[in-house]
Motif scaffolding. Sequence first.
Motif, short mmCIF file in Angstrom:
data_model
loop_
_atom_site.label_atom_id
_atom_site.label_comp_id
_atom_site.label_asym_id
_atom_site.label_seq_id
_atom_site.Cartn_x
_atom_site.Cartn_y
_atom_site.Cartn_z
N UNK A 9 0.84 -1.21 0.00
CA UNK A 9 0.00 0.00 0.00
C UNK A 9 0.87 1.25 0.00
N UNK A 10 0.57 2.17 -0.90
CA UNK A 10 1.28 3.45 -0.93
C UNK A 10 2.55 3.45 -1.74
N UNK A 11 2.98 2.29 -2.22
CA UNK A 11 4.18 2.20 -3.05
C UNK A 11 3.76 2.25 -4.51
N UNK A 12 4.52 2.96 -5.32
CA UNK A 12 4.18 3.04 -6.75
C UNK A 12 4.18 1.63 -7.34
N UNK A 13 3.13 1.26 -8.08
CA UNK A 13 3.05 -0.10 -8.64
C UNK A 13 4.18 -0.41 -9.60
N UNK A 14 4.79 0.62 -10.18
CA UNK A 14 5.92 0.40 -11.08
C UNK A 14 7.10 -0.22 -10.36
N UNK A 15 7.31 0.15 -9.12
CA UNK A 15 8.41 -0.43 -8.34
C UNK A 15 8.15 -1.91 -8.07
N UNK A 16 6.90 -2.22 -7.83
CA UNK A 16 6.53 -3.62 -7.59
C UNK A 16 6.66 -4.41 -8.88
N UNK A 17 6.25 -3.78 -9.98
CA UNK A 17 6.39 -4.42 -11.30
C UNK A 17 7.85 -4.70 -11.61
N UNK A 18 8.71 -3.72 -11.36
CA UNK A 18 10.15 -3.88 -11.59
C UNK A 18 10.69 -5.07 -10.80
N UNK A 19 10.28 -5.16 -9.55
CA UNK A 19 10.73 -6.26 -8.69
C UNK A 19 10.27 -7.62 -9.23
N UNK A 20 9.01 -7.66 -9.66
CA UNK A 20 8.47 -8.91 -10.19
C UNK A 20 9.16 -9.31 -11.49
N UNK A 21 9.45 -8.34 -12.33
CA UNK A 21 10.13 -8.64 -13.59
C UNK A 21 11.54 -9.20 -13.33
N UNK A 22 12.24 -8.61 -12.38
CA UNK A 22 13.58 -9.11 -12.03
C UNK A 22 13.50 -10.51 -11.46
N UNK A 23 12.53 -10.73 -10.59
CA UNK A 23 12.37 -12.03 -9.95
C UNK A 23 12.10 -13.11 -11.01
N UNK A 24 11.34 -12.75 -12.04
CA UNK A 24 10.97 -13.71 -13.08
C UNK A 24 11.91 -13.67 -14.28
N UNK A 25 12.91 -12.81 -14.19
CA UNK A 25 13.91 -12.64 -15.26
C UNK A 25 13.27 -12.29 -16.61
N UNK A 26 12.31 -11.37 -16.53
CA UNK A 26 11.65 -10.87 -17.75
C UNK A 26 12.22 -9.51 -18.10
N UNK A 27 12.41 -9.28 -19.37
CA UNK A 27 12.91 -7.99 -19.85
C UNK A 27 11.71 -7.10 -20.17
N UNK A 28 11.87 -5.81 -19.87
CA UNK A 28 10.76 -4.86 -20.06
C UNK A 28 10.38 -4.69 -21.53
N UNK A 29 11.37 -4.55 -22.39
CA UNK A 29 11.09 -4.31 -23.80
C UNK A 29 10.24 -5.40 -24.44
N UNK A 30 10.72 -6.64 -24.42
CA UNK A 30 9.92 -7.73 -25.00
C UNK A 30 8.55 -7.91 -24.34
#
Length: 160
Positions: A9-30
Motif C-alpha cells: 500500500x502506498x508504493x508506486x506499482x511500477x516499483x513492484x512491477x520492476x521487482x516482479x520482472x527481475x524475480x521472473x527474469x523478464x525484460x521490459x522491452x519484449x
Amino acid sequence: MEKLIDKFKGIHPGLILERELKKRRLKKGPLALSLNEYPQTLNDITKGKRGVTASLSIKLDQILGLEEGTMLILQAYYEIQKEKNKRNAADKPNLSILRKILFWDTDFDKINWKSQYKSVIQRVLERGNSDEKNELIRYYGQDLVNKVAINSIDQTGRDI
C-alpha cells in the motif's frame, strides 16, 4: 490479494512491477511488445514516472498471475498516499525558512506544529529573525501570533 495489497500500500506499482520482472527474469522491452504497449511506457511505469491504467493493469495482472485489478488497486493506493503526503506538507510551516538551531533542545522532525503552536511561536519570537517571524505569521496567522505574544508578555512581565 489482501496480503499483497496491504504489504505494498502506498508504493508506486511500477516499483513492484520492476521487482516482479527481475524475480521472473523478464525484460521490459519484449514484455511491453507482447502486451501491445510501447517499451517506453513500461519503462516510465517502472521508474515511477507514469501510472498504471486499467487496460494495462488487466494485462499485467494476467501475465504476472495476480488477481484481476491488483495493479490498478495499488495505483489507487499510491495516489491516495501521494495526496496524504501533500496534505501533511501543508500542515507545517515552510521548514526551509526556520532554522533548526532555534529548536536545539527538541527533535525538530517530531515537532507537532499544530498542538505545540504556543511554544513554537514563543521560541521564534524570542530568537528568530524577521524571515522566520514572517513565516510564523503566514502559517499561524497574525491574530494567533499576536495572542501568544501578548500572553507571553503578561506571564513573564517582560517584552519578547
